[in-house]
Design a protein around this motif. Structure first.
Motif, PDB file in Angstrom:
ATOM      1  N   THR A 107       0.882  -1.149  -0.149  1.00  0.00           N
ATOM      2  CA  THR A 107       0.144   0.147  -0.074  1.00  0.00           C
ATOM      3  C   THR A 107       1.000   1.252  -0.146  1.00  0.00           C
ATOM      4  O   THR A 107       1.654   1.541   0.986  1.00  0.00           O
ATOM      5  N   GLU A 108       0.843   1.909  -1.056  1.00  0.00           N
ATOM      6  CA  GLU A 108       1.840   3.124  -1.374  1.00  0.00           C
ATOM      7  C   GLU A 108       1.354   4.258  -0.324  1.00  0.00           C
ATOM      8  O   GLU A 108       0.114   4.436  -0.035  1.00  0.00           O
ATOM      9  N   TYR A 109       2.264   4.986   0.179  1.00  0.00           N
ATOM     10  CA  TYR A 109       2.187   6.393   1.075  1.00  0.00           C
ATOM     11  C   TYR A 109       1.531   7.154   0.170  1.00  0.00           C
ATOM     12  O   TYR A 109       1.911   7.266  -1.375  1.00  0.00           O
ATOM     13  N   PRO A 110       0.389   7.966   0.320  1.00  0.00           N
ATOM     14  CA  PRO A 110      -0.268   8.879  -0.506  1.00  0.00           C
ATOM     15  C   PRO A 110       0.522  10.084  -0.721  1.00  0.00           C
ATOM     16  O   PRO A 110       1.728  10.289  -0.295  1.00  0.00           O
ATOM     17  N   THR A 111       0.267  10.978  -1.916  1.00  0.00           N
ATOM     18  CA  THR A 111       0.866  12.296  -2.391  1.00  0.00           C
ATOM     19  C   THR A 111       0.355  13.318  -1.460  1.00  0.00           C
ATOM     20  O   THR A 111      -0.858  13.449  -1.353  1.00  0.00           O
ATOM     21  N   ILE A 112       1.219  14.200  -1.205  1.00  0.00           N
ATOM     22  CA  ILE A 112       0.925  15.334  -0.502  1.00  0.00           C
ATOM     23  C   ILE A 112       0.101  16.281  -1.418  1.00  0.00           C
ATOM     24  O   ILE A 112       0.705  16.741  -2.452  1.00  0.00           O
ATOM     25  N   ASN A 113      -0.950  16.731  -0.924  1.00  0.00           N
ATOM     26  CA  ASN A 113      -1.876  17.757  -1.784  1.00  0.00           C
ATOM     27  C   ASN A 113      -1.620  18.978  -1.453  1.00  0.00           C
ATOM     28  O   ASN A 113      -0.800  19.765  -2.403  1.00  0.00           O
ATOM     29  N   VAL A 114      -1.677  19.454  -0.253  1.00  0.00           N
ATOM     30  CA  VAL A 114      -1.204  20.671   0.017  1.00  0.00           C
ATOM     31  C   VAL A 114      -0.813  20.526   1.637  1.00  0.00           C
ATOM     32  O   VAL A 114      -1.049  19.614   2.147  1.00  0.00           O
ATOM     33  N   ILE A 115       0.085  21.645   1.944  1.00  0.00           N
ATOM     34  CA  ILE A 115       0.512  21.773   3.460  1.00  0.00           C
ATOM     35  C   ILE A 115       0.026  22.826   4.083  1.00  0.00           C
ATOM     36  O   ILE A 115       0.291  24.191   3.509  1.00  0.00           O
ATOM     37  N   ASN A 116      -0.881  22.753   5.200  1.00  0.00           N
ATOM     38  CA  ASN A 116      -1.192  23.815   5.936  1.00  0.00           C
ATOM     39  C   ASN A 116      -0.701  23.819   7.277  1.00  0.00           C
ATOM     40  O   ASN A 116      -0.166  22.971   7.873  1.00  0.00           O
ATOM     41  N   PHE A 117      -0.752  25.214   7.867  1.00  0.00           N
ATOM     42  CA  PHE A 117      -0.354  25.267   9.181  1.00  0.00           C
ATOM     43  C   PHE A 117      -1.666  25.916  10.091  1.00  0.00           C
ATOM     44  O   PHE A 117      -2.178  27.261   9.294  1.00  0.00           O
ATOM     45  N   GLU A 118      -1.883  25.360  11.135  1.00  0.00           N
ATOM     46  CA  GLU A 118      -3.127  25.932  11.926  1.00  0.00           C
ATOM     47  C   GLU A 118      -2.650  26.239  13.416  1.00  0.00           C
ATOM     48  O   GLU A 118      -1.701  25.762  14.049  1.00  0.00           O
ATOM     49  N   GLY A 119      -3.005  27.374  13.750  1.00  0.00           N
ATOM     50  CA  GLY A 119      -2.801  27.878  15.129  1.00  0.00           C
ATOM     51  C   GLY A 119      -1.570  28.645  15.282  1.00  0.00           C
ATOM     52  O   GLY A 119      -1.374  29.380  16.441  1.00  0.00           O
ATOM     53  N   ASN A 120      -0.722  28.951  14.442  1.00  0.00           N
ATOM     54  CA  ASN A 120       0.464  29.767  14.459  1.00  0.00           C
ATOM     55  C   ASN A 120      -0.113  31.334  14.106  1.00  0.00           C
ATOM     56  O   ASN A 120      -0.744  31.637  13.220  1.00  0.00           O
ATOM     57  N   SER A 121       0.534  32.160  14.804  1.00  0.00           N
ATOM     58  CA  SER A 121       0.479  33.566  14.799  1.00  0.00           C
ATOM     59  C   SER A 121       1.796  34.319  14.729  1.00  0.00           C
ATOM     60  O   SER A 121       2.132  35.330  14.186  1.00  0.00           O
ATOM     61  N   ARG A 122       2.489  33.912  15.885  1.00  0.00           N
ATOM     62  CA  ARG A 122       4.048  34.176  15.930  1.00  0.00           C
ATOM     63  C   ARG A 122       4.859  34.129  14.816  1.00  0.00           C
ATOM     64  O   ARG A 122       5.904  34.943  14.696  1.00  0.00           O
ATOM     65  N   ILE A 123       4.727  33.055  14.054  1.00  0.00           N
ATOM     66  CA  ILE A 123       5.488  32.812  13.005  1.00  0.00           C
ATOM     67  C   ILE A 123       4.808  32.453  11.682  1.00  0.00           C
ATOM     68  O   ILE A 123       3.855  31.858  11.870  1.00  0.00           O
ATOM     69  N   LYS A 124       4.950  33.353  10.794  1.00  0.00           N
ATOM     70  CA  LYS A 124       4.159  33.126   9.717  1.00  0.00           C
ATOM     71  C   LYS A 124       4.284  32.110   8.833  1.00  0.00           C
ATOM     72  O   LYS A 124       5.146  31.273   8.880  1.00  0.00           O
ATOM     73  N   ASP A 125       3.221  31.702   8.010  1.00  0.00           N
ATOM     74  CA  ASP A 125       3.024  30.578   7.340  1.00  0.00           C
ATOM     75  C   ASP A 125       4.068  30.361   6.317  1.00  0.00           C
ATOM     76  O   ASP A 125       4.847  29.422   6.006  1.00  0.00           O
ATOM     77  N   GLU A 126       4.630  31.452   5.810  1.00  0.00           N
ATOM     78  CA  GLU A 126       5.842  31.488   4.660  1.00  0.00           C
ATOM     79  C   GLU A 126       7.071  31.007   5.281  1.00  0.00           C
ATOM     80  O   GLU A 126       8.091  30.401   4.725  1.00  0.00           O
ATOM     81  N   ASP A 127       7.161  31.602   6.531  1.00  0.00           N
ATOM     82  CA  ASP A 127       8.677  31.016   7.332  1.00  0.00           C
ATOM     83  C   ASP A 127       8.548  29.698   7.710  1.00  0.00           C
ATOM     84  O   ASP A 127       9.628  28.829   7.960  1.00  0.00           O
ATOM     85  N   LEU A 128       7.415  29.373   8.000  1.00  0.00           N
ATOM     86  CA  LEU A 128       7.142  27.825   8.558  1.00  0.00           C
ATOM     87  C   LEU A 128       7.263  26.948   7.397  1.00  0.00           C
ATOM     88  O   LEU A 128       7.949  25.988   7.201  1.00  0.00           O
ATOM     89  N   ALA A 129       7.096  27.425   6.180  1.00  0.00           N
ATOM     90  CA  ALA A 129       6.951  26.511   4.948  1.00  0.00           C
ATOM     91  C   ALA A 129       8.688  26.323   4.637  1.00  0.00           C
ATOM     92  O   ALA A 129       8.793  25.290   4.156  1.00  0.00           O
ATOM     93  N   GLU A 130       9.363  27.286   4.809  1.00  0.00           N
ATOM     94  CA  GLU A 130      10.893  27.228   4.735  1.00  0.00           C
ATOM     95  C   GLU A 130      11.490  26.365   5.622  1.00  0.00           C
ATOM     96  O   GLU A 130      12.645  25.731   5.375  1.00  0.00           O
ATOM     97  N   ILE A 131      10.788  26.122   6.789  1.00  0.00           N
ATOM     98  CA  ILE A 131      11.469  25.265   8.063  1.00  0.00           C
ATOM     99  C   ILE A 131      11.267  23.628   7.577  1.00  0.00           C
ATOM    100  O   ILE A 131      12.260  22.892   7.681  1.00  0.00           O
TER     101      ILE A 131
END
Length: 773
Positions: A107-131
């Motif tokens: 059973t193959e692992y699925p493909t990632i469609n999108v990556i989301n971040f929830e609950g963050n306010s101190r670090i922006k989404d674009e900064d987390l995406a770089e991490i």
């Protein structure tokens, strides 16, 4: 939108993997001993792969490593299973022997469609995406998602949010796709409630806390980010303390331990540094020796400007070594090294230093490789090296070049290292840098009791076009004056250690400082500045400008005569000699600064004069560096030539040079006028004395106090008439409050004039931008 349990992982937890079984079917098997089962071998004439969508069956078979017709044991089947699992491509794996056929169900692992971040306010989404390392349209991996969660937690820990938690979850979509969601609980900042020291005797806790990068929490915790607990910063602070004590002669200093302890409510840390100071050592006998016939030890000894009895500091030793090695280069002595040999005298707490001038290894610089500079030109970095390809290799010069590169302020990270080149006597110097923003655009508002509201716009770029050039444009406007200034500087004019500077100024005033006239000034000035020695520099300049006194509405015949002359031009050459012995580094606490300037006007233009100014400033510390003492002496003389009289725009008024008086508030005045108009003077002298000390407030507030006493006067007019233009001493004393704020260092002065003339105008309070020695 439903979330499934399979594949979900939590922070600090292991990925939940579905246990895959290896079914070993044995035809005709009966109850036999376990040893018989383990000894069973298989031969497969065919392999059937089921469940694969993206990965080819042949690829999966290559992972298994089982050949057709090969004798395979149960242990080998288990190894094949593990090899397929280790690829990280499959969520489930089963190996099922069926007679002569090996069935591999995956059973193959699925493909990632999108990556989301929830609950963050101190670090922006674009900064987390770089991490995170997970990416859209890539195969989802529970272990990779867990590593990403840990990386996000580490980013929050760097901000002092030790209670942060991250839970990666997946949301099933069609076509074997998932949305990867990182649910973040940021938590509160864990601050440092108190920093204390054990074992300190020479310096107070307050003084030591001032040296640390880590600060205690206080009412300004929302603005001061250095009061959060960051483990990596503790190691830096340990090194800072070691450097602090070493530079003050405590050669045996040790940080025995650093104990961070959570408070009972687990919302703050108590940080304790356990240190051992040891004894303070001073320099003893300073000597120079050499076994090289071409070296005169006495000549090199003269470069050792260390006095016996002086507090020991490694910086002084390093400076002597650098001077001696530069002397050797000037004498054409290559590969000369200076080795300090230190003899410890515990009885009298001194360190004898013997500088041994020796022959070092014959090594050359093969090349200098520079990487990481996307904007800054190579030559800007390369000119920080006094060594070029083919020169003798000097490790000290390489370290000094690294310090000069860091001092540019163009790079957030700078790493300079040396490695062996194509031969054992060839060295390659690697320079790796990481650029940072070097420009700023700022807008400001101000209010002055004299000038009213004002605004300022400034643009500054310290690495213009990546050439290392400085460019600044500033516009200031208030109710009484408007000023525009342009400054351009090239630090390496014609590729040499010569700084070229061009400045242009346009300024207008409208009855500024309670005057009854307007002024306009236009000025351009190119200049060249170059070093004369390690601590002195000389600037040569030419200035051309025009000044005008306009719209005079007063009664003074002296100012009226100035206004009647209209716009006058001046053309002058000048120089400034400066000497600065202040040391850079960790908390420089003493030094002397000298400046002497002269300008000669008369090379064309309407005015002829000689203007001479001088400044001497000194600073030191007392009471174990708890109190900083400063003294400044400043004076100037304007000597008119060719029968010209000085104008009100040329004379001195001591604005900003002596506290306790308003702008144009002291000096000669025309008392025959209704407004007692200020005239200024051709000469001035000022002495300023100041003591700065802590007020007992936590260091992170950035608040300290000071006492000051200013003495001085301005006097002398070419055509005084009935005006008293003699030397009349003025003096003011007062108390200052220094405050290091996020917008800059502010200074509040509360003053009282104690020696003054009846017509002088006092000012008991003023707020300024603090200028430090």
């Amino acid at each position: 939108m439903s979330r499934i349990g399979r594949g979900e992982i939590g922070r600090r937890g292991r990925a939940h993997l579905v246990a895959a079984s290896v079914f070993l079917g044995v035809a005709g098997a009966s109850a036999v001993a376990p040893q018989a089962v383990l000894a069973q071998t298989y031969r497969f004439s065919s392999v059937e792969v089921n469940g694969n969508q993206r990965v080819d069956a042949s690829t999966i078979l290559s992972y298994a490593g089982i050949g057709r017709g090969e004798a395979v044991s149960a242990a080998r089947l288990n190894d094949a299973y593990q090899a397929i699992v280790d690829t990280g491509l499959f969520e489930n794996v089963e190996l099922v022997p069926r007679g002569g056929t090996l069935v591999i169900n995956v059973t193959e692992y699925p493909t990632i469609n999108v990556i989301n971040f929830e609950g963050n306010s101190r670090i922006k989404d674009e900064d987390l995406a770089e991490i995170v390392q997970s990416r859209s349209r890539r195969v989802y991996s529970p272990s990779a998602a867990e590593a990403d969660a840990a990386a996000i937690v580490a980013a929050y820990e760097q901000q002092g949010r030790l209670a942060a938690s991250v839970m990666p979850k997946i949301i099933r979509r069609t076509d074997n796709r998932v949305d990867l969601v990182f649910e973040i609980t940021e938590g509160a900042v864990v601050e440092i409630e108190r920093i204390s020291f054990v074992g300190n005797r020479a310096y107070s806790e307050r003084r030591l806390r001032r040296a640390l990068a880590t600060k205690q929490a206080g009412i300004l915790r929302r603005f001061v980010r250095s009061d959060t607990f960051i483990a990596d910063r503790i190691e830096f602070d340990k090194q800072v303390l070691a450097d602090f004590y070493s530079s003050r002669g405590y050669v045996d200093f040790q940080v025995l331990s650093v104990t961070p302890e959570l408070t009972r409510n687990r919302d703050a840390y108590l940080l304790t540094f356990n240190i051992r100071e040891g004894q303070q050592f001073r320099f003893g006998e300073i000597t120079t020796v050499s076994d090289l016939a071409e070296v005169d030890p006495e000549e090199f000894q003269r470069a050792a400007n260390i006095d016996a009895g002086q507090v020991y500091t490694p910086v002084a030793v390093e400076n002597v070594i650098a001077r001696m090695e530069r002397l050797a280069i000037r004498q054409g002595l290559n590969f000369v090294r200076v080795e300090p040999r230190i003899v410890r005298n515990d009885r009298d707490l001194t360190l004898d230093v013997e500088f041994a001038v020796t022959r070092g290894p014959r090594m050359f610089v093969e090349r200098i490789d520079i990487e990481g500079n996307a904007t800054t030109l190579d030559r800007v970095i390369r000119r920080q090296f006094k060594t070029v390809e083919g020169d003798p290799f000097n490790p000290r010069e390489i370290r000094e070049a690294a310090d000069r590169i860091r001092a540019l302020g163009f790079f957030s990270e700078t790493e300079v290292s040396a490695r062996e080149g194509t031969a054992s006597d060839q060295m390659i110097v690697d320079v790796n840098v990481e650029e940072q923003p070097t420009g700023s655009l700022s807008f400001g508002l101000s209010y002055s009791e004299l000038d009213g509201p004002g605004a300022a716009v400034s643009f500054t770029e310290s690495n213009f076009l990546g050439r290392g050039q400085y460019l600044s444009l500033r516009l200031d406007s208030s109710a009484d004056d408007n000023t525009s200034r342009l400054v351009f500087a090239e630090p390496a004019f014609l590729g040499r250690d010569v700084r070229f500077k061009f400045s242009a100024l346009y300024a207008e005033t409208d009855e500024a400082y309670n005057s009854l006239y307007d002024t306009r000034m236009i000025e351009v000035s190119p200049a060249l500045e170059f070093p004369l020695s390690e601590a002195s520099r000389l600037e040569l300049r030419y200035t051309f400008g025009e000044s005008n006194v306009r719209n005079y509405s007063g009664e003074s015949p002296i100012i009226q005569a100035d206004s009647d002359r209209g716009a006058l031009t001046y053309s002058k050459i000048g120089y400034t000699y400066s000497y600065d012995s202040r040391q850079t580094g960790l908390d420089p606490n003493r030094g002397v600064r000298l400046e002497f300037s002269q300008d000669f006007a008369g090379l064309g233009g309407d005015l002829e004069y000689i203007e001479t100014t001088a400044l001497m400033a000194a600073q030191t510390t007392a009471w174990n560096e708890e109190i900083t003492l400063r003294a400044e002496l400043e004076g100037g003389v304007l000597s008119m030539l060719g029968g010209d009289d000085s104008r009100v725009t040329d004379r001195y008024f001591l604005n900003g040079k002596i506290r306790g008086f308003e702008g144009n508030g002291l000096g000669p005045r025309d008392l025959t006028t209704t407004e007692d108009e200020a005239l200024g003077g051709n000469m001035f002298a000022v002495a300023r004395f100041e003591a700065q000390f802590p007020l007992g407030l936590p260091e992170e507030y950035g608040v300290s106090g000071g006492l000051f006493a200013d003495f001085g006067s301005v006097w002398g007019l070419d055509s005084a008439g009935t005006v008293d233009d003699g030397f009349n001493l003025r003096s003011a004393v007062g108390f200052s409050v220094f405050w290091d704020t996020p917008i800059g260092p502010l200074r509040f002065n509360f003053s009282k004039a104690v020696i003054k003339e009846d017509y002088d105008e006092e000012q008991n309070f003023d707020l300024t931008i603090s200028t430090r020695f």
